[in-house]
Design an enzyme around this catalytic site. Structure first.
Site, PDB file in Angstrom:
ATOM      1  N   TYR A 116       2.796  29.780   4.853  1.00  0.00           N
ATOM      2  CA  TYR A 116       1.659  29.614   5.764  1.00  0.00           C
ATOM      3  C   TYR A 116       1.725  28.325   6.568  1.00  0.00           C
ATOM      4  CZ  TYR A 116       0.377  27.542   1.275  1.00  0.00           C
ATOM      5  OH  TYR A 116       0.411  26.859   0.097  1.00  0.00           O
ATOM      6  N   PHE A 161      -8.762 -10.352   0.953  1.00  0.00           N
ATOM      7  CA  PHE A 161      -8.197 -10.699   2.258  1.00  0.00           C
ATOM      8  C   PHE A 161      -9.221 -10.253   3.293  1.00  0.00           C
ATOM      9  CE2 PHE A 161      -3.861 -10.635   0.230  1.00  0.00           C
ATOM     10  CZ  PHE A 161      -3.640 -11.991   0.409  1.00  0.00           C
ATOM     11  N   GLY A 190      -3.028  17.191   4.425  1.00  0.00           N
ATOM     12  CA  GLY A 190      -3.861  16.794   5.559  1.00  0.00           C
ATOM     13  C   GLY A 190      -3.829  15.296   5.779  1.00  0.00           C
ATOM     14  N   SER A 221      -1.472   0.815  -1.321  1.00  0.00           N
ATOM     15  CA  SER A 221      -1.199   1.387  -2.639  1.00  0.00           C
ATOM     16  C   SER A 221      -0.438   2.709  -2.491  1.00  0.00           C
ATOM     17  CB  SER A 221      -2.511   1.626  -3.394  1.00  0.00           C
ATOM     18  OG  SER A 221      -3.235   0.418  -3.487  1.00  0.00           O
ATOM     19  N   HIS A 232       1.077  -7.319  -6.735  1.00  0.00           N
ATOM     20  CA  HIS A 232      -0.228  -6.659  -6.662  1.00  0.00           C
ATOM     21  C   HIS A 232      -0.281  -5.476  -7.646  1.00  0.00           C
ATOM     22  CE1 HIS A 232      -3.451  -4.114  -4.944  1.00  0.00           C
ATOM     23  NE2 HIS A 232      -3.978  -5.288  -4.684  1.00  0.00           N
ATOM     24  N   THR A 235      -1.054 -11.679  -3.377  1.00  0.00           N
ATOM     25  CA  THR A 235      -2.512 -11.605  -3.256  1.00  0.00           C
ATOM     26  C   THR A 235      -3.176 -12.913  -3.690  1.00  0.00           C
ATOM     27  OG1 THR A 235      -2.205  -9.292  -3.799  1.00  0.00           O
ATOM     28  CG2 THR A 235      -4.474 -10.105  -3.775  1.00  0.00           C
TER      29      THR A 235
HETATM   30  N1  PLP Z   1      -0.411  -5.519  -1.668  1.00  0.00           N
HETATM   31  C1  PLP Z   1      -0.984  -6.705  -1.528  1.00  0.00           C
HETATM   32  C2  PLP Z   1      -0.119  -7.928  -1.451  1.00  0.00           C
HETATM   33  C3  PLP Z   1      -2.371  -6.817  -1.463  1.00  0.00           C
HETATM   34  O1  PLP Z   1      -2.945  -8.024  -1.362  1.00  0.00           O
HETATM   35  C4  PLP Z   1      -3.147  -5.641  -1.520  1.00  0.00           C
HETATM   36  C5  PLP Z   1      -4.607  -5.712  -1.433  1.00  0.00           C
HETATM   37  O2  PLP Z   1      -5.204  -6.737  -1.210  1.00  0.00           O
HETATM   38  C6  PLP Z   1      -2.501  -4.417  -1.676  1.00  0.00           C
HETATM   39  C7  PLP Z   1      -1.132  -4.391  -1.750  1.00  0.00           C
HETATM   40  C8  PLP Z   1      -3.277  -3.134  -1.773  1.00  0.00           C
HETATM   41  O3  PLP Z   1      -3.832  -2.812  -0.560  1.00  0.00           O
HETATM   42  P1  PLP Z   1      -4.622  -1.446  -0.336  1.00  0.00           P
HETATM   43  O4  PLP Z   1      -6.054  -1.736  -0.621  1.00  0.00           O
HETATM   44  O5  PLP Z   1      -4.378  -1.095   1.091  1.00  0.00           O
HETATM   45  O6  PLP Z   1      -4.074  -0.430  -1.275  1.00  0.00           O
END
Ligand code: PLP
Length: 489
Positions: free
Chosen positions: A340, A97, A359, A158, A197, A254
């Site tokens: 902490y 993409f 973080g 992800s 994906h 995707t």
């Molecule tokens: N979901 C879809 C539909 C995607 O096309 C993609 C990556 O192209 C992702 C999730 C994963 O994206 P990221 O690289 O931000 O983990």
């Protein structure tokens, strides 16, 4: 001059940082480097002419013992790094993409680096915490999502998806997964279409659910999840002692950017008491245009939604927003405050509570700059222009003998292939060779996918600098390469 310790006999000089004047001058030069790069990026071939190992071979094997002048660092950046990256900011980048590191986003990223703030707690970063709450709420409004959704920023989709499924696991086990782990419990199942994906697979691996428990729901001829099949699979799993916990609907897959029937999937999830996560990493951006919000009908019914401003909202990598309808579930799953990290403020958001990471980078600054610099209308105009270019390209494909459009074009990605009389293997080989030839030319970069065994080429438009002339050039190269391969050139 920065404070330096006087060099005692045999002791190295302690230099706290670059001297301020040297730093200022270097930052000005870096600004020029970036501005020049963005102005001329289109003159590079999108893919650098390097073979694996070439860059490594030109880098010193060991670090320098003595500090080097900043001039040497910048010169090596210009000589070794800039020409040898794949140019994601190139207007001819049509792979995966396509994305945009916009000027406003780069400014935000740079200023955030200067602050180097880590807003794990409100106290450790009041403005970053509240800006993250504000910008994600702006995005929620832009996408026309109900006020119940609360957003926060992760690095990638992800991670956002992993967190969503972790929340689903927590809710489904009433917290047992957190307290006792998974041993001895019912095997948990997650449902997603077979077009999902790979980040969903990885979430199942990382969360200990197991790949075998990610159910691939069949799709219809347009690669959309079949809600009837989903329901049957959930019920079959219940009969065999599984604990179904979540469904992932994809809004913009995707491969083809298909949109699952989210409303119907949501109805199944509701009946079955499952968490519904919507993966709108790419196409969620289109929801800021009212006409595309209709295409994404039902998004508002999800328990969680991921959308990546670093995909199609002109924000530099990385920036992924996870919206949660009940953020308290994810907080319950992860909140844990060692001594902490205790702080006395009440009623504030401590972002460390929303996942395993402590973080975090100040990513909302770049998103804030992007939204303010373009304005919502400016972002809409870009998305609409990308979609219009994709439709125009699809029209060229449809009108060309020897080519076929493989899927509808709901957004800005086109799936097509060259066709020739012959077997599937021959057709696939032709398209593989075609893709290699197109990418070898230099001005464009596209990738492929496979749909029902057919190799299909994808043209994904998403860079703010991409204009009609770049798409037209891609088409010219594609036609020319196909003619050559067919011996007509
Ligand atoms: N979901 C879809 C539909 C995607 O096309 C993609 C990556 O192209 C992702 C999730 C994963 O994206 P990221 O690289 O931000 O983990």
């Amino acid at each position: 001059m920065p404070p330096v310790e006087s060099p005692a006999a045999g002791k190295p000089v302690v230099r706290t940082d670059l001297p301020p004047e040297e730093f200022r001058a270097a930052m000005h030069r870096a600004a020029d480097l970036v501005a020049d790069y963005l102005e001329h990026v289109g003159e590079y071939p999108v893919l650098p002419a390097v073979a694996p190992g070439d860059v490594r071979a030109r880098l010193p094997a060991s670090p320098p013992l003595e500090g080097e002048p900043v001039d040497a660092l910048l010169a090596d950046y210009k000589r070794l790094i800039e020409p040898n990256v794949t140019h994601w900011n190139h207007p001819g980048f049509f792979a995966y993409f396509a994305i945009t590191g916009s000027g406003a986003g780069i400014l935000g990223e740079t200023l955030a680096a200067g602050l180097n703030v880590n807003h794990m707690l409100w106290k450790s970063g009041p403005a970053p915490t509240e800006l993250e709450e504000t910008t994600t709420d702006w995005l929620r409004q832009m996408m026309d999502l109900p006020p119940a959704f609360r957003g926060h920023i992760n690095d990638t989709a992800s991670m956002s998806t992993l967190l969503a499924i972790a929340a689903a696991r927590h809710r489904a086990t009433k917290g047992r997964s957190r307290a006792d782990g998974l041993a001895g419990g019912q095997p948990m199942t997650v449902y997603a279409s077979d077009q999902v994906h790979s980040s969903i697979d990885k979430a199942c691996i990382a969360l200990g659910l197991g790949l075998a428990h990610l159910r691939r729901v069949p799709v219809d001829t347009a690669f959309r999840m079949q809600p009837g099949a989903l329901e049957a699979m959930i019920q079959a799993d219940r009969h065999t002692g599984h604990l179904p916990i979540a469904v992932v609907a994809t809004a913009g897959t995707t491969s083809t950017t298909a949109v699952d029937p989210i409303r119907a999937v949501a109805a199944v999830a509701e009946r079955e008491g499952l968490w519904l996560h919507a993966d709108a990493a790419y196409a969620g951006a289109a929801a800021i245009c009212p006409e595309y919000r209709t295409v994404l009908d039902g998004l508002e019914l999800a328990d969680s939604i991921v959308v990546n401003p670093h995909k199609w909202l002109m924000t530099p990598v990385d920036c992924s927003v996870l919206f949660l309808r009940e953020p308290g579930v994810l907080r319950e799953a992860f909140t844990l405050t060692p001594e902490y990290l205790k702080s006395s403020e009440v009623g504030v958001t401590n972002l460390m509570d929303y996942g395993p990471q402590l973080g975090r980078r100040f990513r909302s600054l770049k998103l804030w700059f992007v939204i303010r610099s373009y304005g919502v209308e400016g972002l809409r105009a870009l998305i609409r222009s990308h979609c219009a270019l994709a439709r125009e390209f699809a029209g060229w494909v449809e009108g060309e003998p020897g080519f076929e459009l493989c899927e509808p074009v709901p957004f800005s990605t086109v799936c097509f292939r060259a066709v020739t009389p012959g077997t599937l293997e021959e057709q696939n080989a032709l398209n593989e060779r075609l893709l290699l030839a197109i990418n070898a030319a230099g001005p464009v970069f596209l990738v492929h996918t496979k749909l029902n065994g057919r190799v299909v080429i994808r043209l994904a438009i998403g860079n703010a600098r991409t204009r009609r002339k770049h798409v037209a050039l891609a088409w010219e190269l594609i036609r020319g390469a196909a003619a050559n391969l067919r011996g007509e050139g």
